[in-house]
Design a protein around this motif. Sequence first.
Motif, PDB file in Angstrom:
ATOM      1  N   GLY A   5      48.874 -21.848   2.565  1.00 49.26           N
ATOM      2  CA  GLY A   5      48.875 -22.236   4.075  1.00 49.26           C
ATOM      3  C   GLY A   5      50.112 -22.378   4.851  1.00 49.26           C
ATOM      4  O   GLY A   5      50.324 -22.831   5.873  1.00 49.26           O
ATOM      5  N   TRP A   6      51.579 -21.931   4.128  1.00 41.58           N
ATOM      6  CA  TRP A   6      52.690 -22.215   4.382  1.00 41.58           C
ATOM      7  C   TRP A   6      52.813 -21.065   5.607  1.00 41.58           C
ATOM      8  O   TRP A   6      52.581 -19.864   5.386  1.00 41.58           O
ATOM      9  N   PRO A   7      53.412 -21.372   6.920  1.00 38.46           N
ATOM     10  CA  PRO A   7      53.943 -20.475   7.721  1.00 38.46           C
ATOM     11  C   PRO A   7      54.900 -19.397   7.329  1.00 38.46           C
ATOM     12  O   PRO A   7      55.870 -19.716   6.391  1.00 38.46           O
ATOM     13  N   LEU A   8      54.774 -18.435   7.718  1.00 32.67           N
ATOM     14  CA  LEU A   8      55.395 -17.178   6.985  1.00 32.67           C
ATOM     15  C   LEU A   8      57.098 -17.501   7.168  1.00 32.67           C
ATOM     16  O   LEU A   8      57.797 -17.114   6.542  1.00 32.67           O
ATOM     17  N   ARG A   9      57.246 -18.026   8.505  1.00 31.58           N
ATOM     18  CA  ARG A   9      58.680 -18.240   8.858  1.00 31.58           C
ATOM     19  C   ARG A   9      59.441 -19.461   7.807  1.00 31.58           C
ATOM     20  O   ARG A   9      60.480 -19.177   7.562  1.00 31.58           O
ATOM     21  N   VAL A  10      58.282 -20.193   7.484  1.00 33.95           N
ATOM     22  CA  VAL A  10      58.975 -21.442   6.553  1.00 33.95           C
ATOM     23  C   VAL A  10      59.056 -20.677   5.118  1.00 33.95           C
ATOM     24  O   VAL A  10      60.181 -21.088   4.486  1.00 33.95           O
ATOM     25  N   VAL A  11      58.218 -19.772   4.861  1.00 30.92           N
ATOM     26  CA  VAL A  11      58.299 -18.798   3.703  1.00 30.92           C
ATOM     27  C   VAL A  11      59.546 -18.206   3.435  1.00 30.92           C
ATOM     28  O   VAL A  11      60.247 -18.169   2.526  1.00 30.92           O
ATOM     29  N   ASP A  12      59.783 -17.622   4.695  1.00 34.27           N
ATOM     30  CA  ASP A  12      61.075 -16.637   4.746  1.00 34.27           C
ATOM     31  C   ASP A  12      62.428 -17.564   4.578  1.00 34.27           C
ATOM     32  O   ASP A  12      63.334 -17.057   3.960  1.00 34.27           O
ATOM     33  N   GLY A  13      62.293 -18.710   5.352  1.00 34.69           N
ATOM     34  CA  GLY A  13      63.563 -19.494   5.301  1.00 34.69           C
ATOM     35  C   GLY A  13      63.646 -20.167   3.764  1.00 34.69           C
ATOM     36  O   GLY A  13      65.086 -20.063   3.506  1.00 34.69           O
ATOM     37  N   ALA A  14      62.790 -20.414   3.260  1.00 36.81           N
ATOM     38  CA  ALA A  14      62.782 -21.162   1.998  1.00 36.81           C
ATOM     39  C   ALA A  14      63.458 -19.784   0.781  1.00 36.81           C
ATOM     40  O   ALA A  14      64.196 -20.320   0.066  1.00 36.81           O
ATOM     41  N   LEU A  15      62.874 -18.933   0.985  1.00 39.45           N
ATOM     42  CA  LEU A  15      63.340 -17.630   0.007  1.00 39.45           C
ATOM     43  C   LEU A  15      64.736 -17.561   0.491  1.00 39.45           C
ATOM     44  O   LEU A  15      65.510 -17.143  -0.322  1.00 39.45           O
ATOM     45  N   ALA A  19      67.715 -17.421  -2.411  1.00 41.54           N
ATOM     46  CA  ALA A  19      68.428 -16.409  -2.655  1.00 41.54           C
ATOM     47  C   ALA A  19      70.070 -16.606  -2.374  1.00 41.54           C
ATOM     48  O   ALA A  19      70.859 -16.270  -3.266  1.00 41.54           O
ATOM     49  N   ALA A  20      70.482 -17.680  -1.278  1.00 40.81           N
ATOM     50  CA  ALA A  20      71.927 -17.799  -1.190  1.00 40.81           C
ATOM     51  C   ALA A  20      72.545 -18.648  -2.235  1.00 40.81           C
ATOM     52  O   ALA A  20      73.562 -18.504  -2.549  1.00 40.81           O
ATOM     53  N   ARG A  21      71.452 -19.472  -2.892  1.00 34.45           N
ATOM     54  CA  ARG A  21      72.019 -20.219  -4.099  1.00 34.45           C
ATOM     55  C   ARG A  21      72.369 -19.398  -5.232  1.00 34.45           C
ATOM     56  O   ARG A  21      73.059 -19.862  -5.985  1.00 34.45           O
ATOM     57  N   ILE A  22      72.064 -18.119  -5.265  1.00 36.67           N
ATOM     58  CA  ILE A  22      72.316 -17.504  -6.458  1.00 36.67           C
ATOM     59  C   ILE A  22      73.742 -17.035  -6.566  1.00 36.67           C
ATOM     60  O   ILE A  22      74.309 -17.018  -7.489  1.00 36.67           O
ATOM     61  N   ASP A  23      74.430 -16.676  -5.284  1.00 38.06           N
ATOM     62  CA  ASP A  23      75.552 -16.122  -5.287  1.00 38.06           C
ATOM     63  C   ASP A  23      76.661 -17.234  -4.770  1.00 38.06           C
ATOM     64  O   ASP A  23      77.659 -17.323  -5.072  1.00 38.06           O
ATOM     65  N   HIS A  24      76.195 -18.503  -4.262  1.00 43.95           N
ATOM     66  CA  HIS A  24      76.685 -19.626  -3.987  1.00 43.95           C
ATOM     67  C   HIS A  24      75.999 -20.955  -4.323  1.00 43.95           C
ATOM     68  O   HIS A  24      75.468 -21.643  -3.397  1.00 43.95           O
ATOM     69  N   PRO A  25      75.965 -21.221  -5.629  1.00 48.67           N
ATOM     70  CA  PRO A  25      75.316 -22.474  -6.001  1.00 48.67           C
ATOM     71  C   PRO A  25      75.851 -23.707  -5.476  1.00 48.67           C
ATOM     72  O   PRO A  25      76.922 -23.765  -5.263  1.00 48.67           O
TER      73      PRO A  25
END
Length: 55
Positions: A5-15, A19-25
């Motif tokens: 039930g998560w809105p797609l914009r929230v899912v995209d934001g979370a992902l 993803a940003a934490r991979i290169d910049h933990p």
Amino acid sequence: MPAGGWPLRVVDGALDFLAARIDHPEPVSDTVRTVTGRPARTLREWAVEHAGHFR
């Protein structure tokens, strides 16, 4: 997440955030040691210590 039930914009934001934490933990802090007076345990250490609670 969308199936839950998560809105797609929230899912995209979370992902995007994850993803940003991979290169910049996030930096490592010593907050646990400062607050408790001892170093933080790893997830592995915690899991081994508490495994009996899940059996």
